[in-house]
Design a protein around this motif. Structure first.
Motif, PDB file in Angstrom:
ATOM      1  N   GLU A 104      -6.630  -0.611   0.745  1.00  0.00           N
ATOM      2  CA  GLU A 104      -5.948  -1.878   0.502  1.00  0.00           C
ATOM      3  C   GLU A 104      -6.093  -2.221  -0.974  1.00  0.00           C
ATOM      4  O   GLU A 104      -7.202  -2.191  -1.516  1.00  0.00           O
ATOM      5  CB  GLU A 104      -6.561  -2.971   1.365  1.00  0.00           C
ATOM      6  N   LEU A 145       3.102   3.491   3.090  1.00  0.00           N
ATOM      7  CA  LEU A 145       2.808   2.237   2.407  1.00  0.00           C
ATOM      8  C   LEU A 145       3.210   1.078   3.295  1.00  0.00           C
ATOM      9  O   LEU A 145       4.345   1.017   3.782  1.00  0.00           O
ATOM     10  CB  LEU A 145       3.555   2.170   1.071  1.00  0.00           C
ATOM     11  N   THR A 146       2.283   0.171   3.516  1.00  0.00           N
ATOM     12  CA  THR A 146       2.572  -1.040   4.289  1.00  0.00           C
ATOM     13  C   THR A 146       2.029  -2.240   3.531  1.00  0.00           C
ATOM     14  O   THR A 146       1.215  -2.095   2.609  1.00  0.00           O
ATOM     15  CB  THR A 146       1.932  -0.985   5.689  1.00  0.00           C
ATOM     16  N   ALA A 147       2.463  -3.426   3.948  1.00  0.00           N
ATOM     17  CA  ALA A 147       1.984  -4.661   3.328  1.00  0.00           C
ATOM     18  C   ALA A 147       0.907  -5.276   4.212  1.00  0.00           C
ATOM     19  O   ALA A 147       0.953  -5.180   5.441  1.00  0.00           O
ATOM     20  CB  ALA A 147       3.115  -5.653   3.130  1.00  0.00           C
ATOM     21  N   VAL A 165       8.229  -4.286   1.509  1.00  0.00           N
ATOM     22  CA  VAL A 165       7.575  -3.051   1.076  1.00  0.00           C
ATOM     23  C   VAL A 165       8.637  -2.075   0.592  1.00  0.00           C
ATOM     24  O   VAL A 165       9.536  -1.701   1.365  1.00  0.00           O
ATOM     25  CB  VAL A 165       6.770  -2.409   2.227  1.00  0.00           C
ATOM     26  N   LEU A 172       6.644  -2.911  -6.395  1.00  0.00           N
ATOM     27  CA  LEU A 172       5.676  -3.728  -5.675  1.00  0.00           C
ATOM     28  C   LEU A 172       5.691  -5.126  -6.284  1.00  0.00           C
ATOM     29  O   LEU A 172       5.915  -5.290  -7.492  1.00  0.00           O
ATOM     30  CB  LEU A 172       4.273  -3.126  -5.787  1.00  0.00           C
ATOM     31  N   ASN A 179       0.900  -9.494  -4.413  1.00  0.00           N
ATOM     32  CA  ASN A 179       0.828  -9.072  -3.013  1.00  0.00           C
ATOM     33  C   ASN A 179      -0.231  -7.991  -2.803  1.00  0.00           C
ATOM     34  O   ASN A 179      -0.632  -7.297  -3.736  1.00  0.00           O
ATOM     35  CB  ASN A 179       2.188  -8.548  -2.543  1.00  0.00           C
ATOM     36  N   TYR A 226      -1.242  -4.486  -0.539  1.00  0.00           N
ATOM     37  CA  TYR A 226      -0.625  -3.377   0.173  1.00  0.00           C
ATOM     38  C   TYR A 226      -1.701  -2.416   0.672  1.00  0.00           C
ATOM     39  O   TYR A 226      -2.843  -2.437   0.210  1.00  0.00           O
ATOM     40  CB  TYR A 226       0.341  -2.622  -0.748  1.00  0.00           C
TER      41      TYR A 226
END
Length: 966
Positions: A108, A138-140, A147, A170, A174, A176
């Motif tokens: 993260e 890749l995720t948020a 994303v 990005l 935020n 990720y």
């Protein structure tokens, strides 16, 4: 990490005084690394077999140059917050004979600046698709955040990155998560996640273990592998039944699971504190342990089961708790973890590594056996443990921002090791030994024009090889020396107050060295301590320029001056200095035995009327060698000091008796005084029984052995030294009841070894008979009656005077001994033989991991080179096999500086100089990695040696002839 390439005092003495070889003490750096706990996210995606190795999508040809991925430093736009890492090491080989590990990682991170590129370190890992055929997902963190898609993923091998190119940016602010599935090899290269092996009851055992510092965490899992990129870690290890798993965090649970048709154990660990990647550690083994508790901190010592059963972990266990408590009080900060595991490994590249909560050691630095371990073995264990525990605060809790300030970590830990060991063994007076072990030792390197400042420019330290080059004597020993000097002139109370507020202010963060100056200045201001200038102004003169001064005192006038001290005054210094090679020098001194007030030299020269003396009065400066500088005097004062040594040497403190010898010999090498004047400081030694002056003399006379053991000076030198050491030999013979008892004092035990070693080296017949008789008795009866303190010197001298039978006997014992301390004594002694064919065979063994462990290969070659007969053999061997050594033992190995210095230390002819230069030219394409600077220093040293011999040979020869007959 602890200083590596370690030689114990007894072994060092043997190396110095063995009958066949003049051995220079080799130091290096031992490096051990703390690692962190990681979050698991309830992930159970670990495949039941190694994942397929696939080529990364997208182009496989080289990417455009001068992009971010071509730079060795990470950009600052992404900041890691937390890792969740699951690893499955295989302790049996696959069909191709490789030992592998598989793993999954999610990290993260926070987006500090908008970017369409993710760079994360990765080295020697291969990746499998996570989703949609891509090697990363890749995720948020927040489901509602947008994303960007992944355009391509590839490995940038030169700069050691996994590169994730995104289709969009990005969003700044935020969070990720990047997920990967990967595979690596558990190689025997002693770096990253690696394999160690040993035999127990005839069965080969395999350990999966780690060594991450400085840049090898990226070999275990993809990570932002820079010290400032701190994060928390959740670690899960999947391992075979019958094995135990360890990591930085405390074990939460171990459950049984089935992967395919194989039953395994899954161990989860508590989340770590916020820490740097180089401090992460994990181990899977069949080790056993002993444990204790100290103020709610669980302390465990892990090692091979026979070693634990034999009680070899008891000394470390008994000393760790009290040392931890001492450092808590010293730093005024509680140890922040619930446990302190310490593990002795059969294969480990350095002395130890300060992984937070899971310290790893070479076995000889942790395991003590009453029957086999010497006094110096015990001291090494105490000091290395203290060094690593000191790191729990200086390095782990508060970490340097970048490697250019590595000295901040290692200098404080090296200084702290003497404080911690003194707490553990208060009767040893061990704090005095920093003068011999660190101050005098680093003087030899820092007096070269090719030395370097403690703190380098950040932009000059980029590549892994450049980082590893910093793990040298300057970083450790000079760092410790100036910390000690600072503690002295500030006073220990003010010093402690300053770094205590520093630790509190920067806990779990990163700093630069000037942050420490700020807090020390706060302590100075709060206590009203008198200083001539600010802490920043004083200390920067020692940190930002290489070298040190020689302070010259004219006691007839009281004039005092300073000058950059260079062993070769004709060498050209090309490194610029922000202070024009002038220092702000604190001077503690005495007048005819009476200690005077602290005096400062702030300029190149000054008049200090108090240092003007008349009559029989004399001046002695740098009391207890608290300052990092050498001292010279007018001839009249030198004569008075020499007279004091010869008439009543105890009027001069014992540390300063060692200092006078060391300063004189080095001033002579620098052509400041005459060489025969330096030799005069040894004439009183036939009345000296203290360890430190004798050790100082032997260390300096070793240079004479290196320069003259192939010339006509050798015989008269032997005659003189035999005459000087015979009273010391007889003193210890009487003190110990003809060698039956052990001297009481810690340093007396060392000096007994000095007496025997130098007596045997100078061919004192009684000594030769003593060593050969005891060794032959062992060969004949199978019972070793030699006390562990004396074994190193006895083994070496018996093998030196013996032949193939003695060598083969020792080799057999070496191969069949499981006690690490005894193995080291035998390994080093095997290099003492006079038989060239045995030395050549031993050189071949050194590069065979089935004969000599990889961790010991480089030092074994150096021990052979320290033997006058083995030096040319070792040099030819290294030259012929450099490409192989460089590739097989790690191009960035921290052992290379010691190897290069060790095989060239005796060089003193024009022919040898040309060989050295040719070696540099011939291997320019192969490279020298972390040994690059050492090679330049070897060339510089050889030039200086040639000049020194030309200027001094005849005078030295005549002096030894005259003194040996007087």
């Amino acid at each position: 990490m602890a200083k590596g390439f370690f030689i114990s005092k007894a072994v060092g003495i043997v190396c110095i005084v063995a009958a066949v070889g003049a051995v220079a003490t080799i130091i290096a750096l031992s490096v051990v690394y703390s690692q962190e706990k990681a979050k698991n996210n309830d992930s159970n995606l670990q495949p039941t077999k190694p994942p397929p190795v696939t080529k990364p999508p997208g182009p496989t040809t080289a990417k455009p140059s001068n992009e971010l991925w071509d730079k060795y430093r990470l950009p600052s736009n992404l900041v890691p917050n937390h890792y969740n890492v699951t690893l499955r090491p295989r302790l049996t080989p696959d069909a191709s004979g490789k030992y592998i590990f598989t793993g999954e990682s999610s990290v993260e991170f926070h987006c500090a600046e908008a970017t369409n590129l993710i760079l994360i370190h990765s080295h020697k890992l291969t990746y499998s698709p996570v989703s949609n055929g891509l090697l990363a997902r890749l995720t948020a963190v927040n489901n509602g955040d947008t994303v960007p898609g992944i355009e391509s993923v590839w490995l940038q091998n030169e700069t050691q990155y996994l590169v994730v190119q995104l289709k969009g940016d990005l969003t700044k602010g935020n969070y990720y998560i990047l997920e990967t599935i990967f595979e690596g090899e558990l190689a025997d290269d002693l770096g990253g996640f690696y394999r160690s092996e040993y035999t127990e009851n005839g069965v080969k055992k395999v350990i999966a273990t780690t060594q991450m510092e400085a840049t090898d965490a990226r070999k275990a899992f993809p990570c932002f592998d820079e010290p400032e990129m701190k994060a928390t870690f959740d670690i899960t290890l999947i391992h075979d039944l019958g094995t135990v798993a360890l990591s930085n965090g405390k074990e939460i649970e171990t459950t049984e699971d089935t992967m395919g048709d194989v039953k395994v154990l899954k161990t989860k660990f508590e989340r770590t504190e916020r820490m740097s990647t180089y401090l992460l550690a994990f181990i899977v083994s069949e080790f056993d342990f002993i444990q204790d508790n100290s103020d709610d901190v669980l302390i465990r010592i892990f090692a091979r089961k026979p070693a634990i059963a034999a009680g070899q972990g008891e000394y470390a266990l008994n000393k760790t708790g009290p040392m931890l408590k001492f450092f808590e009080e010293y730093y005024n900060y509680s140890y922040p973890l619930p446990k302190s595991d310490q593990v002795g490994l059969p294969d480990f590249p350095f002395g130890a590594m300060e992984n937070w909560g899971l310290i790893t050691y070479r076995e000889t630095a942790l395991l003590y056996d009453e029957e086999y371990s010497s006094n110096s073995d015990k001291e090494r264990i105490a000091t290395v443990i203290a060094h690593e525990l000191a790191h729990m605060w200086f390095s782990n809790l508060v970490t340097m921002r970048w490697w250019n300030d590595l000295w901040l970590n290692e200098g404080f830990a090296t200084y702290g090791e003497y404080l911690g060991a003194h707490q553990a063994e208060p009767t040893w007076n061990i704090k005095d030994l920093i003068v011999l072990n660190d101050v005098h030792r680093v003087f030899a390197v820092d007096a070269l024009a090719s030395s370097h400042p403690l703190s380098s420019k950040e932009e000059d330290i980029q590549k892994p090889a450049q980082i590893n080059e910093l793990f040298d004597t300057i970083t450790y020993s000079k760092g410790a020396s100036i910390v000690r000097m600072m503690s002295d002139f500030l006073t220990e109370d003010v010093f402690e107050q300053g770094f205590q507020t520093y630790l509190k202010a920067f806990a779990f963060q990163n700093t630069v060295y000037t942050d420490l100056w700020t807090h020390l200045q706060m302590a100075v201001d709060a206590t009203g301590t008198a200083l001539p200038q600010s802490v920043n102004n004083i200390m920067n003169t020692w940190v930002l320029q290489m070298g040190f001064p020689v302070v010259t005192i004219n006691t007839a006038t009281g004039d005092v001056s300073q000058k950059h001290f260079l062993l070769d005054p004709e060498s050209v210094v090309t490194t610029p200095s922000p202070y024009n090679y002038e220092w702000i020098v604190p001077m503690r001194w005495m007048k005819t035995g009476a200690v005077q007030a602290l005096t400062w030299l702030e300029t190149k020269s000054a008049s200090i009327p108090a240092m003007k003396v008349t009559g029989n009065d004399w001046v002695l400066a740098n009391i207890d060698v608290a300052g990092y500088y050498r001292v010279n005097y007018d001839q009249a004062n030198w004569d008075k000091l020499l007279n004091a040594l010869n008439t009543n040497h105890e009027v001069i403190p014992v540390i300063n008796r060692a200092q006078l010898v060391d300063d004189a010999f080095n001033l002579a090498r620098a052509k400041i005084i005459q060489t025969v004047q330096a030799l005069e400081t040894t004439t009183y030694l036939n009345n000296e029984t203290a360890y430190m002056p004798w050790a100082s003399a032997i260390n300096n006379l070793d240079y004479f052995y290196l320069m003259f053991d192939r010339s006509e000076v050798y015989g008269p030198m032997q005659d003189y030294l035999r005459k000087q050491v015979t009273p010391l030999f007889n003193y210890y013979k009487d003190l110990t009841g003809n060698w039956a008892d052990v001297p009481t004092g810690h340093m007396d035990q060392y000096n007994e070894v000095n007496a025997i070693s130098l007596a045997c080296r100078t061919d004192l017949q009684e000594c030769q008979e003593l060593t050969t008789t005891w060794f032959r008795d062992w060969m004949n009866t199978g019972v070793n009656k030699i006390h562990p303190n004396l074994r190193s010197t006895m083994y070496c001298n018996a093998i030196a005077t013996g032949g193939a039978a003695e060598w083969e006997f020792a080799w057999d014992k070496f191969k069949n001994t499981s006690i690490a301390a005894e193995v080291d004594k035998l390994r080093i002694a095997l290099a003492c033989t006079k038989q060239a064919w045995l030395l050549n065979r031993y050189l071949e063994y050194a590069l065979n991991p089935n004969m000599i462990r990889k961790q010991d290969a480089m030092s074994t070659i150096v021990y052979i080179a320290n033997n006058v007969i083995g030096q040319s053999l070792a040099w030819d061997f290294v030259r012929a096999r450099w490409s192989y050594i460089f590739s097989q033992y790690g191009s960035e190995s921290n052992s290379f500086p010691n190897l290069i210095n060790g095989v060239t230390e005796r060089f003193s002819t024009e022919f040898e100089l040309q060989q050295l230069k040719q070696f540099k030219a011939d291997n320019a394409e192969v490279g020298f990695g972390s040994g690059t600077l050492a090679l330049d220093q070897s060339i510089e040293r050889t030039v200086a040696n040639i000049k020194w011999i030309a200027e001094n040979k005849n005078n030295v020869l005549n002096w030894f002839i005259a003194e040996s007959k007087s």
